[in-house]
Design a protein around this motif. Sequence first.
Motif, short mmCIF file in Angstrom:
data_model
loop_
_atom_site.label_atom_id
_atom_site.label_comp_id
_atom_site.label_asym_id
_atom_site.label_seq_id
_atom_site.Cartn_x
_atom_site.Cartn_y
_atom_site.Cartn_z
N PHE A 28 0.88 -1.18 0.04
CA PHE A 28 0.06 -0.03 0.03
C PHE A 28 0.83 1.34 0.02
O PHE A 28 1.40 1.55 1.11
N ARG A 56 0.37 4.62 -0.64
CA ARG A 56 -0.55 5.75 -0.67
C ARG A 56 -0.11 7.15 -1.05
O ARG A 56 0.91 7.31 -0.35
N CYS A 57 -0.50 8.00 -1.95
CA CYS A 57 -0.09 9.09 -1.98
C CYS A 57 -0.58 9.98 -0.95
O CYS A 57 -1.85 10.11 -0.78
N GLU A 58 0.23 11.11 -0.35
CA GLU A 58 -0.40 11.81 0.79
C GLU A 58 -0.68 13.25 0.19
O GLU A 58 0.38 13.84 -0.41
N GLU A 87 4.60 11.34 -2.69
CA GLU A 87 4.58 10.00 -3.18
C GLU A 87 5.79 9.40 -2.48
O GLU A 87 6.83 9.73 -2.20
N ASN A 102 -7.21 5.44 -6.88
CA ASN A 102 -7.51 5.98 -5.47
C ASN A 102 -8.54 5.44 -4.73
O ASN A 102 -8.57 4.93 -3.63
N GLU A 157 -7.90 1.63 -4.23
CA GLU A 157 -7.03 1.51 -3.00
C GLU A 157 -7.62 1.70 -1.74
O GLU A 157 -7.37 1.14 -0.46
N THR A 158 -8.48 2.75 -1.57
CA THR A 158 -9.35 3.15 -0.39
C THR A 158 -10.08 2.01 0.13
O THR A 158 -10.12 1.78 1.15
N LEU A 209 -8.18 -0.79 1.26
CA LEU A 209 -7.54 -0.42 2.83
C LEU A 209 -8.60 -0.68 3.65
O LEU A 209 -8.31 -1.27 4.92
N LYS A 240 -7.70 16.17 -4.89
CA LYS A 240 -8.29 15.24 -4.01
C LYS A 240 -9.02 15.80 -2.81
O LYS A 240 -9.32 15.09 -1.73
#
Length: 715
Positions: free
Chosen positions: A423, A425-427, A445, A534, A537-538, A541, A656
């Motif tokens: 995982f 994830r980009c913040e 990233e 995104n 992935e969400t 998670l 985002k």
Amino acid sequence: MAKKKKEKKGGKHMKKKELAEIMVNYFRNRPTDVLTLKQLYGGLHLTTHPLKMLCVDIVEEMLEDDFLVQTEKGHYKLNEQGQVLTGTFIRKSNGKNAFLPDEGGDPILIAEHNAAHAMNNDKVKVVLCAHRRRHEPEGQVIDIIERADTTYVGTLKVTKNYAFLLTETSTLANDIFIPKEKLKDGKDGDKAVVKITEWPDGAKNPFGTVIDVLGKAGENTTEMHAILAEYGLPYVYPANVEAAAEKISAEITPEDYAEREDCREVVTFTIDPKDAKDFDDALSIRALKPGLWEVGVHIADVSHYVKEGNVIDKEAFKRATSVYLVDRTIPMLPERLCNFICSLRPDEEKLAYSVIFQMNDKAEVKDYRIRHTVIRSNRRFTYEEAQAMIEGGEGDYKAEILELNRLAQILREKRLANGAINFDRCEVKFEIDEKGKPLSVYFKESKEANQLIEEFMLLANRTVAEHVGKVPKNKKPKVLPYRIHDLPEPEKLDNLNQFIARFGYKIRTGGSKKEVSQSINRLLGDVNGKKEQNLIETVSLRAMQKARYSIYNIGHYGLAFDYYTHFTSPIRRYPDLMVHRLLTRYEAGGRTATADKYEPMCEHSSAMEQTAANAERASIKYKQVEFMSERLGQEYDGVISGVTEWGIYVEINENKCEGMVPMRDLGDDYYEFDEKNYCLIGRRRHRKFSLGDPVKIKVARANLEKKQLDFTLVE
């Protein structure tokens, strides 16, 4: 002719619901009485045949619902067992309060008129109401055993004669009345922290007193402190703890040098975010002979300075973690310790706790040792500087960084091949000015420089956990806080599989742990760079369990490690400090620690980690709303990121930021919520809004107080 009034008890005309309520109270007021049907008819004045038949029906249902028990044929009494429960009251602003029984089980609904003015997290005694078929169980608060130490954050509304705290909390529907003498100099429009002192019978609003005034609503520091206060997190450091830290000497004594391994001559450096001040880990590397490397993972030796049970330690345990809001860090330790004495700053001699590996060119660990050390960092790198060298740039210690990166990438490949879930994830990050105003959004990233640090920290954490936890079969391992992560629940994996099928993907939901996690990794690889990345992935998670701390090791599913702990960040995480202390004790031959002491400490640390994460998310949400509040009326492309019965959530592609299109703004049809398929479907036109659909929106409203963005759809 005037109609006759109904009789108070067993009136001639009565609906079943009415009679059932009367019977519930009748039995409740006589908890020890055993009653026959005849006695019930007489006591309730049921004189007509239909009412008596209705009474028989209700008694049958009450027996079925375990509200009554039959002591002998035709004799009934209240079933006291299981009717009165103790537990925690959870207040909701919509009046649908909940009760969590101490003995476990599902939450029980407590309607507002049955709440007896109980407050959020109060310890209460509840009596179960008569169970209605096809309805969730309900209860009534009959005693408040212990009041929770709950405070509320809101904006003061001060008039000439009285004041209120206007709250936006989801746990309280009513504003809090504050007598003028309890205002603590709070002014109209100030944000404040208030404690409820009483809620008199018959009063619509609870009474409170101001604990602290945070400042003018809308000012950045006020709002950040309000977020912390809302989650019960501290926003100032106690003066006595600061004073104790100031007295700690930074000097390294001759005794310290004598009892530690001297690593000062080995090339050592830190790699951290550009705005970091607390450097709690450093790496060193040197060649021992061709094809054999010595790699040191050096961690700030916080336990040397913070002794168990002292005033600094107690405050650190209470906090359990540093909190990282958008524009500030609220440290676990006082600044003198976290940014100065313990921080592994360049060109300063520092005390460390180190795991030193001997590794071959294939990144295989041939040997390791765990030692208290003295180190000297030669250079402080930012991730960006290290990344530039990895990508071909020039700079200090380039050869060392490239070799560490080569070894780290091998470790990473092995870990992922072994079933670790990837995982990355980009913040979402904000560029903010000196007043805290968000100027722009950018995405952080994870690149190879981040992975370099991550892999060696994982290796050190895993090695320490194995060092203590891996013992011969007939031996019992000593107590240690592990970082554990359970397997996903099969039902959640099935739901994930059904959801991703709509995008043409699938995962394995059965088979070995490794097979399932490898299929999740394939999914994450397949969606990389796609518009649904995104979102998937969400949702993926969410299908995972949360990692937590416990002395009962079950391994770490997400990392595919059988043993894992947290050792590498004692400046900002309390469990790491616990691990350092126990490791020191065990290395000196000490006996195992007490399980009864350490498991509650693990539970507290897990809870505080979750609270800190919630506060961090709230601060990001606040900045997103603040950022978008200057873009009202602008149109953006987005993707549906959530579907609920009250509307659809949309995430804007370019920044985002997430907002909601409320159901009331979907006015072209009557929409029904299909929970299983994450979509809304129009009843007349059959238009469908599904999770992952691309949409165009206009920014309609931005409510900073509620941290809420409202969008409208652009057709």
